[in-house]
Design a protein around this motif. Structure first.
Motif, PDB file in Angstrom:
ATOM      1  N   SER A  49      43.022  28.665  33.289  1.00 54.63           N
ATOM      2  CA  SER A  49      43.850  29.304  34.314  1.00 54.63           C
ATOM      3  C   SER A  49      43.995  30.798  34.035  1.00 54.63           C
ATOM      4  CB  SER A  49      45.225  28.645  34.381  1.00 54.63           C
ATOM      5  OG  SER A  49      45.882  28.682  33.126  1.00 54.63           O
ATOM      6  N   LEU A  50      44.051  31.191  32.754  1.00 57.36           N
ATOM      7  CA  LEU A  50      44.123  32.600  32.406  1.00 57.36           C
ATOM      8  C   LEU A  50      42.838  33.321  32.802  1.00 57.36           C
ATOM      9  CD1 LEU A  50      45.563  34.977  31.006  1.00 57.36           C
ATOM     10  CD2 LEU A  50      44.485  34.242  28.866  1.00 57.36           C
ATOM     11  N   LEU A  51      41.702  32.678  32.572  1.00 53.61           N
ATOM     12  CA  LEU A  51      40.424  33.272  32.946  1.00 53.61           C
ATOM     13  C   LEU A  51      40.372  33.525  34.451  1.00 53.61           C
ATOM     14  CD1 LEU A  51      37.566  34.139  32.116  1.00 53.61           C
ATOM     15  CD2 LEU A  51      36.822  31.770  32.483  1.00 53.61           C
ATOM     16  N   ALA A  52      40.802  32.523  35.228  1.00 49.27           N
ATOM     17  CA  ALA A  52      40.833  32.682  36.691  1.00 49.27           C
ATOM     18  C   ALA A  52      41.810  33.778  37.092  1.00 49.27           C
ATOM     19  CB  ALA A  52      41.226  31.357  37.345  1.00 49.27           C
ATOM     20  N   GLY A  53      42.958  33.818  36.415  1.00 42.93           N
ATOM     21  CA  GLY A  53      43.962  34.822  36.737  1.00 42.93           C
ATOM     22  C   GLY A  53      43.470  36.232  36.460  1.00 42.93           C
ATOM     23  N   LEU A  54      42.798  36.430  35.327  1.00 43.98           N
ATOM     24  CA  LEU A  54      42.321  37.755  34.968  1.00 43.98           C
ATOM     25  C   LEU A  54      41.212  38.228  35.900  1.00 43.98           C
ATOM     26  CD1 LEU A  54      42.243  37.621  31.050  1.00 43.98           C
ATOM     27  CD2 LEU A  54      44.021  38.524  32.559  1.00 43.98           C
ATOM     28  N   ILE A  55      40.295  37.339  36.236  1.00 50.43           N
ATOM     29  CA  ILE A  55      39.167  37.728  37.089  1.00 50.43           C
ATOM     30  C   ILE A  55      39.635  38.004  38.521  1.00 50.43           C
ATOM     31  CG2 ILE A  55      36.994  36.983  38.113  1.00 50.43           C
ATOM     32  CD1 ILE A  55      36.434  35.426  35.538  1.00 50.43           C
ATOM     33  N   PHE A  56      40.198  36.986  39.156  1.00 48.76           N
ATOM     34  CA  PHE A  56      40.569  37.117  40.564  1.00 48.76           C
ATOM     35  C   PHE A  56      41.839  37.961  40.737  1.00 48.76           C
ATOM     36  CE2 PHE A  56      38.119  33.139  40.351  1.00 48.76           C
ATOM     37  CZ  PHE A  56      37.125  33.445  41.270  1.00 48.76           C
ATOM     38  N   GLY A  57      42.754  37.879  39.777  1.00 49.42           N
ATOM     39  CA  GLY A  57      43.959  38.696  39.854  1.00 49.42           C
ATOM     40  C   GLY A  57      43.636  40.180  39.761  1.00 49.42           C
ATOM     41  N   THR A  58      42.703  40.530  38.871  1.00 51.58           N
ATOM     42  CA  THR A  58      42.293  41.935  38.755  1.00 51.58           C
ATOM     43  C   THR A  58      41.633  42.414  40.041  1.00 51.58           C
ATOM     44  OG1 THR A  58      41.956  41.688  36.367  1.00 51.58           O
ATOM     45  CG2 THR A  58      40.899  43.569  37.451  1.00 51.58           C
ATOM     46  N   LEU A  59      40.767  41.588  40.609  1.00 50.29           N
ATOM     47  CA  LEU A  59      40.085  41.959  41.860  1.00 50.29           C
ATOM     48  C   LEU A  59      41.087  42.160  42.993  1.00 50.29           C
ATOM     49  CD1 LEU A  59      36.948  39.620  41.765  1.00 50.29           C
ATOM     50  CD2 LEU A  59      37.043  42.080  41.345  1.00 50.29           C
ATOM     51  N   ILE A  60      42.031  41.233  43.118  1.00 49.08           N
ATOM     52  CA  ILE A  60      43.029  41.346  44.192  1.00 49.08           C
ATOM     53  C   ILE A  60      43.928  42.551  43.957  1.00 49.08           C
ATOM     54  CG2 ILE A  60      45.017  40.223  45.274  1.00 49.08           C
ATOM     55  CD1 ILE A  60      43.678  37.541  44.688  1.00 49.08           C
ATOM     56  N   GLY A  61      44.340  42.749  42.705  1.00 47.16           N
ATOM     57  CA  GLY A  61      45.161  43.908  42.384  1.00 47.16           C
ATOM     58  C   GLY A  61      44.437  45.214  42.675  1.00 47.16           C
ATOM     59  N   LEU A  62      43.135  45.250  42.391  1.00 41.47           N
ATOM     60  CA  LEU A  62      42.339  46.437  42.674  1.00 41.47           C
ATOM     61  C   LEU A  62      42.242  46.677  44.174  1.00 41.47           C
ATOM     62  CD1 LEU A  62      40.518  48.722  41.637  1.00 41.47           C
ATOM     63  CD2 LEU A  62      38.594  47.116  41.730  1.00 41.47           C
ATOM     64  N   VAL A  63      42.029  45.606  44.923  1.00 38.64           N
ATOM     65  CA  VAL A  63      41.958  45.723  46.388  1.00 38.64           C
ATOM     66  C   VAL A  63      43.288  46.219  46.952  1.00 38.64           C
ATOM     67  CG1 VAL A  63      41.762  44.400  48.537  1.00 38.64           C
ATOM     68  CG2 VAL A  63      40.138  44.012  46.685  1.00 38.64           C
TER      69      VAL A  63
END
Length: 212
Positions: A16-30
Motif C-alpha cells: 500500500s505504501l508503494l502504491a501511495g508513493l507512486i500514484f500519490g506523488t503523480l496526483i500531488g504533482l498534477v
C-alpha cells in the motif's frame, strides 16, 4: 503467531505504501501543476482532483475499508487476510500522500521556477531538474509520516480478518486477556515506528540543502 502477524503487517504496509508513493506523488504533482501559472493551470481539472482527494481523505479508514473490501475481494479472490486489505490501504495512502506531495511542491521557491521558465527550460526539465530535487527532502519526510499512518491503519485490519500485529494484539492480548501479548505487540509497534522515523529523518536531512 508473532512472526506471522509481523509478516502480514509488512505485506499490507509495503504494498500500500508503494502504491501511495507512486500514484500519490503523480496526483500531488498534477494538483500542483494545474494550480501553477507557470505550467498547466486548469481550474476545472484541479477542482475535480481536489474534490476526489478531499472526499477520500474525509472518510474514516474503517468505513473506507468496509466499503472497498468487496472490490478488493474481486481483484485478489479473497475477502480475508492481508491481501484483501491492501486495496483500501492503498486508496487511503494515495489520497493521504497526494495532498502531502502537493504541499511539498508548493513550498519550492517560486523564484527558482520563474527563473527556469524565463531561461527557456522545458516543463519536463523543470519537473525533473528542479521540482523533484528541491522537494525531495519534504517528500521523504511526508513518506515517513505516511508509512507510520499506514501502520496505524493496518491495526484495524483485524476487524475484517486482515491479520497483522494490531489484530494479534486485539484478538489475543485484549479479547483473551493475555496481557503479555498485548504489551509485546505495543512495544514492537513503538520500536518499528521509532526506527522508521529515525531512518526517514536521516534520509530527509541528507537531501535537505538548508540542513547542510
Amino acid at each position: 503467531m508473532l512472526w506471522k502477524a509481523a509478516y502480514e503487517t509488512f505485506i499490507m504496509v509495503s504494498w500500500s505504501l508503494l502504491a501511495g508513493l507512486i500514484f500519490g506523488t503523480l496526483i500531488g504533482l498534477v494538483l500542483f501543476l494545474m494550480s501553477n501559472q507557470f505550467f498547466f493551470k486548469n481550474r476545472i481539472i484541479n477542482s475535480i482532483a481536489n474534490f476526489v482527494v478531499n472526499a477520500t481523505r474525509s472518510i474514516p479508514f474503517l468505513i473506507l475499508m468496509v466499503t472497498v473490501l468487496p472490490l478488493g475481494a474481486l481483484l485478489v479472490d479473497t475477502a480475508v487476510g492481508p491481501k484483501a486489505v491492501i486495496l483500501p490501504l492503498s486508496i487511503a495512502a494515495i489520497a493521504f500522500y497526494a495532498r502531502l506531495a502537493e504541499n511539498a511542491f508548493s513550498q519550492i521557491d517560486k523564484g527558482v521556477i520563474e527563473a527556469a521558465v524565463a531561461s527557456g527550460a522545458s516543463h519536463l526539465r523543470i519537473i525533473f531538474g528542479i521540482l523533484f530535487p528541491e522537494a525531495m527532502a519534504q517528500l521523504i519526510r511526508h513518506a515517513t509520516v505516511t508509512t507510520i499512518s499506514l501502520i496505524s491503519f493496518s491495526s484495524m485490519a483485524g476487524v475484517v480478518g486482515g491479520g497483522g500485529i494490531g489484530d494479534l494484539a486485539i484478538s489475543y492480548g485484549y479479547q483473551r486477556y493475555v496481557t503479555e501479548v498485548l504489551i509485546l505487540c505495543v512495544v514492537i509497534l513503538i520500536f518499528i515506528v521509532m526506527v522508521i522515523q529515525y531512518l526517514g529523518d536521516k534520509l530527509a536531512n541528507h537531501f535537505d540543502k538548508s540542513y547542510k
